[in-house]
Write a protein that holds these residues in place. Structure first.
Motif, PDB file in Angstrom:
ATOM      1  N   GLN A  23       0.842  -1.187   0.000  1.00 13.14           N
ATOM      2  CA  GLN A  23       0.000   0.000   0.000  1.00 13.14           C
ATOM      3  C   GLN A  23       0.881   1.242   0.000  1.00 13.14           C
ATOM      4  OE1 GLN A  23      -2.485  -0.936   3.424  1.00 13.14           O
ATOM      5  NE2 GLN A  23      -3.838  -2.177   2.143  1.00 13.14           N
ATOM      6  N   PHE A  24       0.295   2.364  -0.389  1.00 14.51           N
ATOM      7  CA  PHE A  24       1.099   3.569  -0.603  1.00 14.51           C
ATOM      8  C   PHE A  24       0.316   4.810  -0.217  1.00 14.51           C
ATOM      9  CE2 PHE A  24       2.693   7.003  -3.379  1.00 14.51           C
ATOM     10  CZ  PHE A  24       4.049   6.954  -3.059  1.00 14.51           C
ATOM     11  N   CYS A  25       0.968   5.692   0.538  1.00 11.84           N
ATOM     12  CA  CYS A  25       0.407   7.004   0.872  1.00 11.84           C
ATOM     13  C   CYS A  25       1.195   8.048   0.079  1.00 11.84           C
ATOM     14  CB  CYS A  25       0.538   7.281   2.367  1.00 11.84           C
ATOM     15  SG  CYS A  25       0.095   8.983   2.815  1.00 11.84           S
ATOM     16  N   PRO A  26       0.551   8.743  -0.854  1.00  7.18           N
ATOM     17  CA  PRO A  26       1.268   9.705  -1.695  1.00  7.18           C
ATOM     18  C   PRO A  26       1.676  10.983  -0.966  1.00  7.18           C
ATOM     19  CG  PRO A  26      -1.072   9.779  -2.188  1.00  7.18           C
ATOM     20  CD  PRO A  26      -0.866   8.649  -1.206  1.00  7.18           C
ATOM     21  N   MET A  27       1.082  11.252   0.199  1.00  4.40           N
ATOM     22  CA  MET A  27       1.313  12.521   0.880  1.00  4.40           C
ATOM     23  C   MET A  27       2.463  12.486   1.881  1.00  4.40           C
ATOM     24  SD  MET A  27      -2.618  13.617   1.484  1.00  4.40           S
ATOM     25  CE  MET A  27      -2.114  14.964   2.525  1.00  4.40           C
ATOM     26  N   TYR A  28       2.848  11.298   2.323  1.00  7.53           N
ATOM     27  CA  TYR A  28       3.875  11.219   3.367  1.00  7.53           C
ATOM     28  C   TYR A  28       5.219  11.750   2.851  1.00  7.53           C
ATOM     29  CZ  TYR A  28       6.878   9.549   7.056  1.00  7.53           C
ATOM     30  OH  TYR A  28       7.800   9.505   8.064  1.00  7.53           O
ATOM     31  N   ASP A  29       6.034  12.263   3.757  1.00 12.36           N
ATOM     32  CA  ASP A  29       7.393  12.716   3.450  1.00 12.36           C
ATOM     33  C   ASP A  29       7.376  13.811   2.383  1.00 12.36           C
ATOM     34  OD1 ASP A  29      10.133  12.873   3.546  1.00 12.36           O
ATOM     35  OD2 ASP A  29      10.501  11.029   2.407  1.00 12.36           O
ATOM     36  N   ASN A  30       6.623  14.867   2.675  1.00 17.90           N
ATOM     37  CA  ASN A  30       6.520  16.016   1.763  1.00 17.90           C
ATOM     38  C   ASN A  30       6.109  15.609   0.347  1.00 17.90           C
ATOM     39  OD1 ASN A  30       7.269  18.008   3.687  1.00 17.90           O
ATOM     40  ND2 ASN A  30       9.386  17.347   3.483  1.00 17.90           N
ATOM     41  N   ASN A  31       5.112  14.768   0.289  1.00 23.07           N
ATOM     42  CA  ASN A  31       4.536  14.288  -0.971  1.00 23.07           C
ATOM     43  C   ASN A  31       5.468  13.400  -1.796  1.00 23.07           C
ATOM     44  OD1 ASN A  31       1.980  15.501  -0.567  1.00 23.07           O
ATOM     45  ND2 ASN A  31       2.788  17.452  -1.263  1.00 23.07           N
ATOM     46  N   LYS A  32       6.531  12.877  -1.164  1.00 22.09           N
ATOM     47  CA  LYS A  32       7.364  11.870  -1.836  1.00 22.09           C
ATOM     48  C   LYS A  32       6.688  10.508  -1.707  1.00 22.09           C
ATOM     49  CE  LYS A  32      11.603  14.335  -0.716  1.00 22.09           C
ATOM     50  NZ  LYS A  32      12.699  14.375   0.240  1.00 22.09           N
ATOM     51  N   GLY A  33       5.865  10.378  -0.675  1.00 26.37           N
ATOM     52  CA  GLY A  33       5.108   9.148  -0.470  1.00 26.37           C
ATOM     53  C   GLY A  33       5.863   8.119   0.349  1.00 26.37           C
ATOM     54  N   GLY A  34       5.108   7.138   0.809  1.00 24.50           N
ATOM     55  CA  GLY A  34       5.679   6.041   1.582  1.00 24.50           C
ATOM     56  C   GLY A  34       4.840   4.793   1.411  1.00 24.50           C
ATOM     57  N   ALA A  35       5.516   3.655   1.214  1.00 25.73           N
ATOM     58  CA  ALA A  35       4.822   2.375   1.027  1.00 25.73           C
ATOM     59  C   ALA A  35       4.906   1.554   2.310  1.00 25.73           C
ATOM     60  CB  ALA A  35       5.448   1.602  -0.132  1.00 25.73           C
ATOM     61  N   TRP A  36       4.033   0.560   2.410  1.00 27.18           N
ATOM     62  CA  TRP A  36       4.084  -0.396   3.512  1.00 27.18           C
ATOM     63  C   TRP A  36       3.352  -1.657   3.084  1.00 27.18           C
ATOM     64  CZ3 TRP A  36       0.647   3.634   3.311  1.00 27.18           C
ATOM     65  CH2 TRP A  36      -0.704   3.354   3.511  1.00 27.18           C
TER      66      TRP A  36
END
Length: 198
Positions: free
Chosen positions: A158-171
């Motif tokens: 899964q992926f959040c596009p907003m995390y880390d200043n819109n660089k995103g983060g997966a998990w």
């Protein structure tokens, strides 16, 4: 005065776009869930480079179980629980036995495990914001590990596009439903399923 108004307008526009982005991601995720089993374009092909999921190394299963406990603690924004989960994961990673893999896989796993241990250690002694920063890189390590070891259960990247200043983060998650470990209750459902791993 004009600069203040312009800044205020820009902030309002950014917040509006952010809210729309998460709302659209949720709609897209719901649509994907409904059609995913029929089309399943993101479903990974079996790779000859990874072990058959039926013979997955039990150490890899333990690592995944501890990773999921850590992810859930971050979803709950529970620093103490995340600290304990990070410490447990570090210990489990330290005991990982890669001897049943090919020489090339062993080399890759050694590098992945070393990096993952470092991030799990930091999570075991950091504040919540730093725990989440280390979790982003740790998640990449665990995803890379699973691509080698295989998995007996279906996992959802899964992926959040907003995390880390819109660089995103997966998990990784064991459920399709989005439960965002980077924001917890602030934006619990912000994100989307990128692919299935099984």
């Amino acid at each position: 005065m004009k600069k203040v108004r312009l800044t205020t307008i820009l902030v309002i526009v950014f917040i509006s776009l952010t809210a729309i982005s998460c709302k659209n991601a949720k709609k897209e995720n719901t649509h994907n869930d409904a059609t995913h089993s029929e089309m399943n374009p993101d479903k990974m092909n079996k790779s000859k480079d990874k072990m058959d999921s039926n013979t997955q190394n039990s150490d890899a299963q333990k690592v995944l179980a501890d990773y999921m406990a850590l992810k859930n603690a971050l979803v709950e924004t529970d620093k103490d629980k995340a600290t304990k989960a990070g410490q447990k994961l570090m210990n489990t990673l330290s005991k990982f036995d890669a001897s049943s893999y090919t020489a090339e896989q062993q080399k890759e796993l050694k590098d992945i495990i070393a990096d993952a241990k470092e991030h799990a250690e930091h999570i075991g002694r950091s504040a919540m914001d730093h725990q989440r920063e280390h979790f982003k890189v740790l998640s990449k390590d665990i995803i890379d590990m699973v691509l080698i070891t295989g998995t007996k259960d279906t996992l959802y990247q899964q992926f959040c596009p907003m995390y880390d200043n819109n660089k995103g983060g997966a998990w990784l998650s064991m459920n399709k439903e989005i439960r965002n470990p980077y924001y917890g209750s602030k934006m619990l459902k912000c994100g989307k399923v990128q692919r299935e791993i099984n």
